[in-house]
Write a protein that holds these residues in place. Sequence first.
Motif, PDB file in Angstrom:
ATOM      1  N   PRO A   1       0.445  -1.388  -0.402  1.00 20.20           N
ATOM      2  CA  PRO A   1      -0.383  -0.067   0.515  1.00 20.20           C
ATOM      3  C   PRO A   1       0.731   1.317  -0.391  1.00 20.20           C
ATOM      4  O   PRO A   1       2.326   1.373   0.483  1.00 20.20           O
ATOM      5  CB  PRO A   1      -0.904   0.284   1.430  1.00 20.20           C
ATOM      6  N   ALA A   2       0.176   2.061  -0.155  1.00 19.73           N
ATOM      7  CA  ALA A   2       0.941   3.569  -0.770  1.00 19.73           C
ATOM      8  C   ALA A   2      -0.232   4.879  -0.599  1.00 19.73           C
ATOM      9  O   ALA A   2      -1.078   4.582  -1.055  1.00 19.73           O
ATOM     10  CB  ALA A   2       2.403   3.118  -2.124  1.00 19.73           C
ATOM     11  N   LEU A   3       0.901   6.070  -0.001  1.00 16.86           N
ATOM     12  CA  LEU A   3       0.709   7.609  -0.286  1.00 16.86           C
ATOM     13  C   LEU A   3       1.578   7.485  -1.540  1.00 16.86           C
ATOM     14  O   LEU A   3       2.691   8.184  -0.712  1.00 16.86           O
ATOM     15  CB  LEU A   3       0.610   7.733   1.255  1.00 16.86           C
ATOM     16  N   GLU A   4       0.789   9.005  -2.460  1.00 20.35           N
ATOM     17  CA  GLU A   4       2.217   9.412  -3.008  1.00 20.35           C
ATOM     18  C   GLU A   4       1.332  11.404  -2.113  1.00 20.35           C
ATOM     19  O   GLU A   4      -0.003  11.902  -2.566  1.00 20.35           O
ATOM     20  CB  GLU A   4       1.872   9.572  -4.729  1.00 20.35           C
TER      21      GLU A   4
ATOM     22  N   ALA B   1     -10.715  -2.793  -1.855  1.00 22.29           N
ATOM     23  CA  ALA B   1     -11.235  -1.682  -1.752  1.00 22.29           C
ATOM     24  C   ALA B   1     -10.258  -0.997  -0.864  1.00 22.29           C
ATOM     25  O   ALA B   1      -9.147  -1.535  -0.143  1.00 22.29           O
ATOM     26  CB  ALA B   1     -11.532  -2.325  -0.183  1.00 22.29           C
ATOM     27  N   VAL B   2     -10.644   0.553  -1.124  1.00 17.56           N
ATOM     28  CA  VAL B   2      -9.054   1.688  -0.526  1.00 17.56           C
ATOM     29  C   VAL B   2      -9.577   2.330   0.550  1.00 17.56           C
ATOM     30  O   VAL B   2     -10.537   2.801  -0.327  1.00 17.56           O
ATOM     31  CB  VAL B   2      -8.179   1.905  -2.018  1.00 17.56           C
ATOM     32  N   ALA B   3      -9.101   2.701   0.966  1.00 18.78           N
ATOM     33  CA  ALA B   3      -9.534   4.321   2.016  1.00 18.78           C
ATOM     34  C   ALA B   3      -8.848   4.769   2.336  1.00 18.78           C
ATOM     35  O   ALA B   3      -7.536   3.956   2.858  1.00 18.78           O
ATOM     36  CB  ALA B   3     -10.445   3.893   3.232  1.00 18.78           C
ATOM     37  N   LEU B   4      -9.190   6.347   2.348  1.00 21.71           N
ATOM     38  CA  LEU B   4      -8.155   7.312   2.461  1.00 21.71           C
ATOM     39  C   LEU B   4      -8.800   7.957   3.981  1.00 21.71           C
ATOM     40  O   LEU B   4      -9.979   8.672   3.879  1.00 21.71           O
ATOM     41  CB  LEU B   4      -8.123   8.147   1.772  1.00 21.71           C
ATOM     42  N   LEU B   5      -8.174   8.399   4.915  1.00 24.94           N
ATOM     43  CA  LEU B   5      -8.391   7.902   6.954  1.00 24.94           C
ATOM     44  C   LEU B   5      -7.557   9.574   6.950  1.00 24.94           C
ATOM     45  O   LEU B   5      -6.485   9.500   6.916  1.00 24.94           O
ATOM     46  CB  LEU B   5      -8.821   7.238   7.415  1.00 24.94           C
ATOM     47  N   PHE B   6      -8.139  10.533   7.065  1.00 28.76           N
ATOM     48  CA  PHE B   6      -7.639  11.651   8.016  1.00 28.76           C
ATOM     49  C   PHE B   6      -8.022  12.016   9.378  1.00 28.76           C
ATOM     50  O   PHE B   6      -9.073  12.039   9.639  1.00 28.76           O
ATOM     51  CB  PHE B   6      -8.185  12.779   7.493  1.00 28.76           C
TER      52      PHE B   6
ATOM     53  N   VAL C   1      -2.585  11.660   8.512  1.00 27.55           N
ATOM     54  CA  VAL C   1      -2.916  10.414   7.101  1.00 27.55           C
ATOM     55  C   VAL C   1      -2.627   9.120   6.822  1.00 27.55           C
ATOM     56  O   VAL C   1      -1.335   8.657   7.196  1.00 27.55           O
ATOM     57  CB  VAL C   1      -2.312  10.854   5.684  1.00 27.55           C
ATOM     58  N   GLU C   2      -3.503   8.074   6.988  1.00 25.50           N
ATOM     59  CA  GLU C   2      -3.802   7.112   6.250  1.00 25.50           C
ATOM     60  C   GLU C   2      -4.501   5.913   5.035  1.00 25.50           C
ATOM     61  O   GLU C   2      -4.797   6.866   5.160  1.00 25.50           O
ATOM     62  CB  GLU C   2      -4.026   6.005   7.710  1.00 25.50           C
ATOM     63  N   ALA C   3      -3.677   5.170   4.319  1.00 26.97           N
ATOM     64  CA  ALA C   3      -4.547   4.799   3.333  1.00 26.97           C
ATOM     65  C   ALA C   3      -3.835   3.045   4.127  1.00 26.97           C
ATOM     66  O   ALA C   3      -3.372   2.557   4.210  1.00 26.97           O
ATOM     67  CB  ALA C   3      -3.415   4.767   1.879  1.00 26.97           C
ATOM     68  N   ARG C   4      -5.291   2.369   3.704  1.00 29.84           N
ATOM     69  CA  ARG C   4      -6.086   1.239   3.025  1.00 29.84           C
ATOM     70  C   ARG C   4      -5.822   0.415   2.937  1.00 29.84           C
ATOM     71  O   ARG C   4      -7.096   1.023   1.847  1.00 29.84           O
ATOM     72  CB  ARG C   4      -6.538   0.831   4.875  1.00 29.84           C
TER      73      ARG C   4
END
Length: 247
Positions: A123-126, A167-172, A230-233
């Motif tokens: 998994p990654a964040l850009e 499934a992908v989620a972006l969380l703040f 900030v998190e990506a799942r």
Amino acid sequence: MRAAVTVEDHAARLDRATASGQAIPQLSSTGPMSLETAYAVQHAGIALREGRGERLAGVKLGFTSQAKAEQMGVSDVIIGSLTDRMRIEDGGIFDVGRGVHPRVEPEVAFRLGPDAGIVAVAPALEIIDSRYRDFTFSLADVVADNTSASAFVLGPWTPLDQVAALAVALLFDGEIVASGSTADILGDPLRALPAAQRMAAAYGHRLLDGSVLLAGAATAAVALKAGTHVEARVAGLGSVSVRTKEG
């Protein structure tokens, strides 16, 4: 008569904007720019970074979602370069004050092997950050600006398995701010590899052993502000995170 603006001039302007966090007018405002010239500007900008000791760490693709491609009126992906100084460790800190309009996207990353094959996935964040005023740009502008590349964060590597329709989620701060699916990345993130190979061959990028391929965003980009976790799942792959600060 005004001297013609060169590839090196454009690259230097973008380089200064990146370093200062100050937006500049779109390069296209000085006249039409071909895609080939835009990639030449991109490479000249990376050469400036390498001259300061940065090393290539991989490549990234842009416009991998059909909606974004249609919005920009393009029918193909674009490619940019990643350097080692763009990488932030999982759980690390990103200073939003250094950016112009920093935004974040959840992604899937691949690690490439000696023959440019995929050997692992994460998994990654850009963090993207257009250096242009008002976050507006033409296709040539964004290509010249290294596809808005700013920083990236990688989660744990795992052996490659099926990565379509996860499934992908972006969380703040623990709250979901965007959600999607890996199917939003070219229909299947694995299609990023042949796309990257094709674009690299066409525009002179290098797919190095051990380097990273960011396959593209699984959701729309969300603006960053200071003081946010900030998190990506990504289902089946795990999670990755970064904290933002300013100062």
